[in-house]
Design a protein around this motif. Structure first.
Motif, PDB file in Angstrom:
ATOM      1  N   SER A 236      69.146  27.353  79.290  1.00 39.15           N
ATOM      2  CA  SER A 236      69.706  27.159  80.623  1.00 39.15           C
ATOM      3  C   SER A 236      69.014  25.999  81.340  1.00 39.15           C
TER       4      SER A 236
ATOM      5  N   ARG B 185      70.786  22.586  82.622  1.00 41.57           N
ATOM      6  CA  ARG B 185      70.675  22.185  84.024  1.00 41.57           C
ATOM      7  C   ARG B 185      70.092  20.778  84.137  1.00 41.57           C
TER       8      ARG B 185
ATOM      9  N   ARG C 234      72.302  17.430  85.581  1.00 42.79           N
ATOM     10  CA  ARG C 234      71.907  16.659  86.762  1.00 42.79           C
ATOM     11  C   ARG C 234      71.990  15.156  86.525  1.00 42.79           C
TER      12      ARG C 234
ATOM     13  N   ILE D 255      74.542  22.183  90.548  1.00 41.82           N
ATOM     14  CA  ILE D 255      74.540  22.225  89.093  1.00 41.82           C
ATOM     15  C   ILE D 255      75.608  23.172  88.568  1.00 41.82           C
TER      16      ILE D 255
END
Length: 313
Positions: free
Chosen positions: A179, A183, A187, A218
């Motif tokens: 995860s 993320r 970005r 996000i």
């Protein structure tokens, strides 16, 4: 922007994807032509390297000649990659200019972006390093945990409760690490847009702008990318069907064994050509999605005072 300024309501996930599709549809001819140029520039180094490799193999070039050819090949690859990136960025800027209702011509944008070719390359290289660093960190962390499980968990192999707890912890750590990686990379999805659109932007600044603009969004960007991928599935399916048909025709009409190197090379080239064709069709769509996300984030965060034309939504 003032701290007390009310943020503009962001576009919905569906609106972002539909806006990208509609802009691509309305400007299909110009975007598709630019996408062809992008693919040709990216394919050029491989085309030119083939005779160089053959020349090296069959003429037994001396080491001095090899020392000259290697830097030239690297320079060719860098320049072709830069030209490919710039032409892809032209598509994104065209989409952004449509969203801001300030259309620009391809020639005007090209004059603005061509001098930035090496900045684009440096920005992409920095992003590559970030991705590699994240991957290495993820791999090392999970590898260390796997080693600990092997070393510490082995004495409890007959204890199903403790073994289950260790496995569960491993799964949780894996999910968390994955995860975090997603993320991190999400970005930087629009990392080249500031360099494409804004002035006085360096390679490091464009990465920083992407990090700043995507902060807090996000999950929403990830959902947009998920929906966009779902929209792209029919095209991928059609491409796979076409590839299977062409490869079947080649298999039937060429009287050579499938294990023959020439057949394998031909099969690879056919598959690669089909892959390029799919990229040509999909690249403008993804550039449009990127531009719409960037526009939406800038409008919301910085209040550019710009509104999507109703016909685009």
């Amino acid at each position: 922007m003032s701290q007390n300024q009310t943020p503009i309501e962001p576009l919905s996930v569906g609106n972002v994807v539909s806006a990208g599709l509609r802009i691509y549809r309305d400007h299909f001819k110009s975007y598709f032509g630019l996408s062809v140029i992008v693919s040709l520039w990216s394919f050029l180094p491989f085309v030119l390297l083939i005779p160089i490799v053959l020349l090296f193999i069959f003429s037994q070039l001396e080491s001095q000649a090899l020392l000259i050819l290697i830097p030239l090949c690297l320079l060719l690859i860098l320049y072709s990659s830069g030209k490919s990136i710039v032409n892809g960025s032209i598509i994104a800027r065209l989409v952004f200019s449509e969203l801001t209702n300030q259309p620009e011509t391809v020639s005007d944008i090209r004059q603005i972006l061509n001098p930035k070719i090496w900045i684009f390359l440096w920005a992409f290289f920095l992003l590559f390093l970030i991705g590699i660093g994240a991957y290495i960190g993820f791999s090392l962390g999970f590898g260390i945990f796997a080693f600990i499980i092997t070393a510490v968990g082995f004495p409890f192999q007959d204890n199903f409760v403790l073994t289950g707890i260790v496995v569960l912890i491993g799964i949780v750590i894996f999910v968390i690490a994955l995860s975090l990686m997603i993320r991190l990379l999400t970005r930087f999805f629009i990392f080249d847009m500031p360099l494409t659109v804004e002035e006085n932007i360096t390679a490091t600044k464009t990465l920083g702008r992407s990090w700043e603009l995507t902060k807090g969004y996000i999950g929403r960007i990830f959902m947009i990318l998920l929906v966009a991928n779902l929209v792209s599935i029919p095209i991928y399916i059609v491409i796979q069907i076409i590839a299977a048909i062409i490869q079947g025709i080649v298999f039937v009409n060429i009287p050579v064994e499938t294990i023959d190197p020439s057949f394998q090379l031909l099969s690879f080239l056919v598959g690669y050509a089909i892959g390029i064709l799919g990229n040509i069709f999909l690249l403008p769509f993804w550039q449009a999605i990127k531009a719409v996300i960037y526009y939406d984030l800038r409008t919301r965060r910085e209040g550019m005072g710009l509104e999507l034309r109703k016909r685009e939504i």
